[in-house]
Enzyme design. Structure first.
Site, mmCIF file in Angstrom:
data_model
loop_
_atom_site.group_PDB
_atom_site.id
_atom_site.type_symbol
_atom_site.label_atom_id
_atom_site.label_comp_id
_atom_site.label_asym_id
_atom_site.label_seq_id
_atom_site.Cartn_x
_atom_site.Cartn_y
_atom_site.Cartn_z
ATOM 1 N N THR A 106 0.839 -1.177 0.000
ATOM 2 C CA THR A 106 0.000 0.000 0.000
ATOM 3 C C THR A 106 0.886 1.243 0.000
ATOM 4 O OG1 THR A 106 -1.515 -1.260 1.427
ATOM 5 C CG2 THR A 106 -1.914 1.091 1.273
ATOM 6 N N GLY A 110 -1.411 -4.517 5.399
ATOM 7 C CA GLY A 110 -2.793 -4.975 5.534
ATOM 8 C C GLY A 110 -3.279 -5.013 6.968
#
Length: 531
Positions: free
Chosen positions: A345, A428
């Site tokens: 991310t 995550g």
């Protein structure tokens, strides 16, 4: 590590890659708004941080408008294709959705639509100018960073398996290294087409046609109709109070509410009286995470498909109940095992001189997403939909048109009705935990934003490919705490100091006088720039 913490009154940008930070600064200094800069940064990250994000992924944006004092969130996550269901995989003899390859890419990428809507709401520069820096870096190339090189080495097998990716990352059959120039001509052409056509170029135009044609040829499941039907949505953020602050997160299908639940639990403790390097601190954090993840995993999915009892989950009375559960079992750790999930991310934040602020995060889900790129597109597709379950009793069961449980969760903290801190992180399962580390560092331990990002971190849970539900601690003077935790029954792993496993976070803090301070994670390639 003691990186310089920039300060400024006119603007601040913090991203996980120094090139993206410089682009954001330039947009604001040219008269662009925080929304303009956020779109330009987001597009640039898809070029210079392609293992983490790109036009083939999703994004969540949280915007504060200084003129109105309002906060709005944009959910840029894609839905599963209209013909995608558990029976598709069952009929093929598959017990689960593949983690990689074209059949793992079953949700429409929401990124470009999110750019367009954020720009339309808060931008003032021409659309094409915001994508120009990203297009130029895709055309002319940039030096491969240490973080990208690390993930290229780990993902060499996946990159080699896809011809379009092998052409980019293994020219002449050799994996590029840190410092080598990475040029992405097909991605540059795609960005040029989006400059001219706007969002419709991706969802109804030539870019979409090439993506779908490639997927059809390779056995994919998304259709032209799926792309044409895609729309993200503006949503109301969810929030709780924490020691006089108002903490905002994105609502489901984001896991953001889990961080709010954690803060509610911790508000029952005199946290500042618990030494930050003690076993008691890490025990409380781990048990708070487990209690919260138990509810997150029970309920989180697309709220259009199931009721999620947020009012109860975010109530102070329920938090007290969870806190008391932790106290009654002390020092015994509770069992909990979340499903393994991706962790790749990119989070960034921008504040302009007028006080407009954007906290945003984007992802391909796994490193290099589905590890699938349709020929002649430069678009690396996400595998977010691989996290759907095929079990009909699971809350996150796959269904046509459904959005998956989503790990992405940008945060914004207000004091006196105005932004005080913008925070977010890669990772995550780690996103809410790293946010918890940073937010409690700021509020409970009186840290600057750089100090808060630099605190030793923990991660409880699993990432894909791992079976362990251990409590991982950065090995920075925590050996004694780890020994005590093991004595209490925790499964503890000491990981490297400044380990990227514990996330890459960025943050901006704005004091009552308007002074902005910013920081990028020393574990990554990022940069904060203030002026």
């Amino acid at each position: 590590m003691k990186p310089v913490m920039p300060m400024g009154y006119q603007g601040m940008v913090a991203t996980p890659h120094y090139i993206a930070s410089e682009i954001g600064r330039d947009i604001v200094r040219r008269g662009g708004s925080a929304a303009d800069a956020a779109v330009a940064v987001s597009a640039a990250l898809g070029v210079v941080y392609p293992h983490m994000t790109g036009v083939g992924g999703d994004a969540f944006f949280m915007l504060y408008d200084a003129a109105s004092g309002e906060i709005a969130g944009y959910n840029g996550s894609g839905r599963a294709g209209s013909g995608v269901s558990p029976s598709v995989y069952a009929d093929a003899g598959e017990q689960e959705i593949p983690r990689r390859g074209v059949r793992s890419s079953i949700t429409v990428p929401g990124m470009v639509d999110a750019w367009w809507e954020v720009w339309r709401r808060g931008g003032r520069m021409p659309w094409e100018e915001l994508l120009e820096p990203a297009a130029q870096y895709a055309e002319q190339g940039f030096p491969i960073s240490r973080n990208l090189a690390h993930w290229m080495r780990l993902g060499e097998r996946e990159l080699t398996a896809c011809p379009a990716l092998a052409e980019l990352y293994l020219p002449q059959g050799r994996l590029l290294r840190a410092g080598d120039r990475l040029m992405q001509p097909a991605l540059a052409r795609t960005l040029r087409e989006l400059q001219a056509a706007g969002r419709d170029g991706f969802y109804a135009g030539s870019v979409m046609e090439r993506i779908v044609a490639g997927m059809e040829r390779d056995g994919g499941l998304l259709t032209r109709g799926d792309f044409a039907a895609h729309r993200g949505e503006w949503v109301r953020t969810v929030s709780v109070s924490y020691r006089g602050c108002e903490v905002h997160q994105m609502p489901p299908n984001s896991q953001g509410f889990s961080a709010l639940m954690m803060l509610n639990v911790l508000e029952n403790a005199d946290l500042s009286a618990i030494p930050r390097d003690s076993a008691a601190f890490y025990h409380l954090m781990a048990e708070t995470v487990k209690k919260t993840f138990r509810d997150r995993d029970r309920y989180l999915t697309d709220p259009d498909f199931a009721h999620i009892p947020l009012e109860r989950l975010l109530s102070k009375s329920y938090a007290r109940h969870l806190y008391d559960e932790i106290g009654r079992s002390f020092p015994n750790p509770a069992p909990h095992l979340s499903p393994a999930m991706g962790q790749d991310t990119a989070y960034a934040a921008v504040v302009d001189g007028e006080g407009n602020a954007v906290s945003f995060i984007q992802s391909l889900y796994y490193d290099f997403g589905a590890a699938y790129m349709p020929d002649d597109t430069g678009v690396l597709l996400q595998n977010r939909g691989s996290f759907f379950s095929l079990d009909p009793s699971a809350p996150n069961v796959l269904a046509p048109g459904k959005r998956s449980f989503h790990t992405l969760m940008p945060a914004m903290i207000l004091r006196g009705g105005k932004p005080w801190a913008l925070v977010g992180s890669q990772g995550g399962e780690g996103q809410p935990q790293t946010q918890l580390s940073v937010i409690t560092g700021l509020i409970d331990y009186g840290c600057t934003v750089q100090e808060a990002l630099s605190l030793p971190r923990w991660i409880y849970g699993r990432t894909w490919g791992q079976d362990s539900d251990s409590l991982k601690l950065e090995n920075r003077g925590l050996a004694a705490a780890a020994a005590t935790l093991r004595g209490w029954g925790h499964r503890v792993e000491l990981v490297d100091a400044w380990d990227g496993l514990t996330g890459q976070a960025q943050g901006i803090v704005i004091d009552a006088g308007g002074l902005m301070t910013g920081a990028a994670d020393p574990r990554g390639d990022g940069l904060a720039i203030g002026w």
